[in-house]
Design a protein around this motif. Structure first.
Motif, PDB file in Angstrom:
ATOM      1  N   ALA A  19       0.872  -1.163   0.000  1.00 51.55           N
ATOM      2  CA  ALA A  19       0.000   0.000   0.000  1.00 51.55           C
ATOM      3  C   ALA A  19       0.913   1.218   0.000  1.00 51.55           C
ATOM      4  N   PRO A  20       0.632   2.241  -0.744  1.00 49.59           N
ATOM      5  CA  PRO A  20      -0.528   2.442  -1.598  1.00 49.59           C
ATOM      6  C   PRO A  20      -0.411   1.831  -2.991  1.00 49.59           C
ATOM      7  N   GLY A  21       0.421   0.836  -3.181  1.00 50.19           N
ATOM      8  CA  GLY A  21       0.468   0.130  -4.449  1.00 50.19           C
ATOM      9  C   GLY A  21       1.659   0.450  -5.323  1.00 50.19           C
ATOM     10  N   GLU A  22       2.650   1.116  -4.780  1.00 55.76           N
ATOM     11  CA  GLU A  22       3.821   1.475  -5.569  1.00 55.76           C
ATOM     12  C   GLU A  22       5.035   0.686  -5.108  1.00 55.76           C
ATOM     13  N   PRO A  23       5.566  -0.211  -5.937  1.00 58.21           N
ATOM     14  CA  PRO A  23       6.792  -0.905  -5.546  1.00 58.21           C
ATOM     15  C   PRO A  23       7.969   0.061  -5.576  1.00 58.21           C
ATOM     16  N   SER A  24       9.059  -0.358  -5.000  1.00 56.89           N
ATOM     17  CA  SER A  24      10.273   0.452  -5.022  1.00 56.89           C
ATOM     18  C   SER A  24      10.687   0.701  -6.463  1.00 56.89           C
ATOM     19  N   THR A  25      10.971   1.950  -6.799  1.00 55.12           N
ATOM     20  CA  THR A  25      11.405   2.256  -8.163  1.00 55.12           C
ATOM     21  C   THR A  25      12.763   1.621  -8.457  1.00 55.12           C
ATOM     22  N   ALA A  26      13.556   1.394  -7.413  1.00 55.79           N
ATOM     23  CA  ALA A  26      14.860   0.756  -7.606  1.00 55.79           C
ATOM     24  C   ALA A  26      14.723  -0.727  -7.924  1.00 55.79           C
ATOM     25  N   ASP A  27      13.575  -1.279  -7.658  1.00 54.25           N
ATOM     26  CA  ASP A  27      13.348  -2.720  -7.779  1.00 54.25           C
ATOM     27  C   ASP A  27      12.420  -3.086  -8.940  1.00 54.25           C
ATOM     28  N   ALA A  28      11.553  -2.165  -9.330  1.00 52.74           N
ATOM     29  CA  ALA A  28      10.435  -2.473 -10.221  1.00 52.74           C
ATOM     30  C   ALA A  28      10.853  -3.130 -11.534  1.00 52.74           C
ATOM     31  N   ALA A  29      11.966  -2.723 -12.106  1.00 49.93           N
ATOM     32  CA  ALA A  29      12.373  -3.244 -13.420  1.00 49.93           C
ATOM     33  C   ALA A  29      12.828  -4.689 -13.364  1.00 49.93           C
ATOM     34  N   ARG A  30      13.140  -5.197 -12.171  1.00 48.86           N
ATOM     35  CA  ARG A  30      13.675  -6.559 -12.065  1.00 48.86           C
ATOM     36  C   ARG A  30      12.650  -7.579 -11.595  1.00 48.86           C
ATOM     37  N   LEU A  31      11.425  -7.166 -11.383  1.00 51.29           N
ATOM     38  CA  LEU A  31      10.422  -8.065 -10.814  1.00 51.29           C
ATOM     39  C   LEU A  31       9.857  -9.018 -11.862  1.00 51.29           C
ATOM     40  N   MET A  32       9.626 -10.268 -11.448  1.00 52.16           N
ATOM     41  CA  MET A  32       8.978 -11.211 -12.361  1.00 52.16           C
ATOM     42  C   MET A  32       7.494 -10.886 -12.437  1.00 52.16           C
ATOM     43  N   SER A  33       6.810 -11.446 -13.412  1.00 54.97           N
ATOM     44  CA  SER A  33       5.389 -11.164 -13.586  1.00 54.97           C
ATOM     45  C   SER A  33       4.585 -11.746 -12.432  1.00 54.97           C
ATOM     46  N   LEU A  34       3.418 -11.164 -12.214  1.00 57.83           N
ATOM     47  CA  LEU A  34       2.537 -11.645 -11.144  1.00 57.83           C
ATOM     48  C   LEU A  34       2.203 -13.116 -11.337  1.00 57.83           C
ATOM     49  N   GLN A  35       1.865 -13.512 -12.561  1.00 56.69           N
ATOM     50  CA  GLN A  35       1.477 -14.908 -12.800  1.00 56.69           C
ATOM     51  C   GLN A  35       2.626 -15.875 -12.526  1.00 56.69           C
ATOM     52  N   ASP A  36       3.838 -15.504 -12.958  1.00 61.41           N
ATOM     53  CA  ASP A  36       4.994 -16.362 -12.687  1.00 61.41           C
ATOM     54  C   ASP A  36       5.259 -16.464 -11.184  1.00 61.41           C
ATOM     55  N   ALA A  37       5.127 -15.333 -10.482  1.00 64.39           N
ATOM     56  CA  ALA A  37       5.360 -15.332  -9.035  1.00 64.39           C
ATOM     57  C   ALA A  37       4.322 -16.190  -8.314  1.00 64.39           C
ATOM     58  N   LEU A  38       3.063 -16.041  -8.704  1.00 64.72           N
ATOM     59  CA  LEU A  38       2.007 -16.854  -8.084  1.00 64.72           C
ATOM     60  C   LEU A  38       2.249 -18.341  -8.318  1.00 64.72           C
ATOM     61  N   ARG A  39       2.593 -18.679  -9.541  1.00 62.58           N
ATOM     62  CA  ARG A  39       2.828 -20.079  -9.879  1.00 62.58           C
ATOM     63  C   ARG A  39       3.982 -20.654  -9.046  1.00 62.58           C
ATOM     64  N   MET A  40       5.065 -19.874  -8.931  1.00 63.65           N
ATOM     65  CA  MET A  40       6.235 -20.357  -8.200  1.00 63.65           C
ATOM     66  C   MET A  40       5.938 -20.532  -6.707  1.00 63.65           C
ATOM     67  N   VAL A  41       5.265 -19.563  -6.096  1.00 61.02           N
ATOM     68  CA  VAL A  41       4.955 -19.650  -4.670  1.00 61.02           C
ATOM     69  C   VAL A  41       3.979 -20.792  -4.400  1.00 61.02           C
ATOM     70  N   ASN A  42       2.973 -20.932  -5.239  1.00 60.72           N
ATOM     71  CA  ASN A  42       2.007 -22.013  -5.031  1.00 60.72           C
ATOM     72  C   ASN A  42       2.640 -23.390  -5.218  1.00 60.72           C
ATOM     73  N   ARG A  43       3.492 -23.539  -6.218  1.00 61.78           N
ATOM     74  CA  ARG A  43       4.177 -24.823  -6.411  1.00 61.78           C
ATOM     75  C   ARG A  43       5.099 -25.134  -5.244  1.00 61.78           C
ATOM     76  N   VAL A  83      12.164 -24.324   0.554  1.00 64.29           N
ATOM     77  CA  VAL A  83      11.484 -23.486  -0.437  1.00 64.29           C
ATOM     78  C   VAL A  83       9.975 -23.554  -0.229  1.00 64.29           C
ATOM     79  N   GLY A  84       9.478 -24.739   0.101  1.00 63.83           N
ATOM     80  CA  GLY A  84       8.057 -24.876   0.403  1.00 63.83           C
ATOM     81  C   GLY A  84       7.652 -24.066   1.620  1.00 63.83           C
ATOM     82  N   ALA A  85       8.528 -24.042   2.625  1.00 60.08           N
ATOM     83  CA  ALA A  85       8.244 -23.263   3.827  1.00 60.08           C
ATOM     84  C   ALA A  85       8.184 -21.772   3.507  1.00 60.08           C
TER      85      ALA A  85
END
Length: 201
Positions: free
Chosen positions: A84-108, A140-142
């Motif tokens: 909140a309020p929904g803005e990631p760090s500008t220093a980090d934003a360019a290196r982030l993986m996509s939401l779908q890839d992140a969700l898939r990885m965490v759920n797996r 990793v599961g933990a």
């Protein structure tokens, strides 16, 4: 409050010289991080399995660093989406993986911890059945389970990305007036603002 996922996300930070420091840049650092956070691992896996994940020489675990860095990337991408309020760090934003890839990885990752099974000897009892005995997969599961639990908890509403220039830390806002992850970031930003005013005027 610190969770396993939050502690892992914090292993990326500003290095104080305009760059980014990775606290997991070597296998030895990854092993030291693992040992330092044994209590958080035990909170997710239970004390017995927590000890299983931490052999005497954790640095000998193959792929420990690579797997931690991969799941950290997914956790940080989800934190960036959740802040909140929904803005990631500008220093980090360019290196982030996509939401779908992140969700898939965490759920797996969390799926490796298994599910509850019913056992019946004298009385019916519920037991957690793990799907792996590999210590790194359990770790990793933990992290995955910890990220899921944190992101659906009330604490998610307090998650912030530090707005200081080049800072990549996430923090939990303890007070509505808290803007920065640390006093050092706040001081650095005040100095920067003062400098910009002086040079632009």
């Amino acid at each position: 409050m610190t969770t396993l996922a939050f502690a892992l996300a914090a292993t990326i930070k500003h290095d104080g010289h305009g760059g980014i420091a990775d606290l997991l840049s070597t296998q030895e650092e990854a092993a030291a991080w693992l040992i330092e956070h044994d209590q958080l691992i035990a909170q997710v896996l239970g004390a017995d399995l927590g000890r299983f994940v931490l052999p005497n020489r954790a640095e000998t675990l193959p792929n420990l660093r690579e797997d931690l860095v991969r799941i950290r990337g997914a956790v940080r991408a989800l934190f960036a989406r959740a802040v909140a309020p929904g803005e990631p760090s500008t220093a980090d934003a360019a290196r982030l993986m996509s939401l779908q890839d992140a969700l898939r990885m965490v759920n797996r990752a969390a799926d490796r911890l298994g599910t509850t099974h019913l056992e019946w000897a004298d009385e019916p009892v519920k037991r957690w059945a793990y799907r792996t005995e590999d210590p790194i997969e359990l770790l990793v599961g933990a992290v995955g389970r910890s990220a899921i639990d944190f992101l659906v908890s009330p604490d998610r509403a307090r998650l912030r990305a530090c707005p200081a220039a080049r800072c990549v830390k996430y923090f939990l806002q303890d007070d509505p007036r808290q803007t920065w992850c640390s006093p050092a970031c706040g001081n650095r930003e005040r100095v920067n603002r003062h400098y910009r005013k002086r040079t632009s005027g």
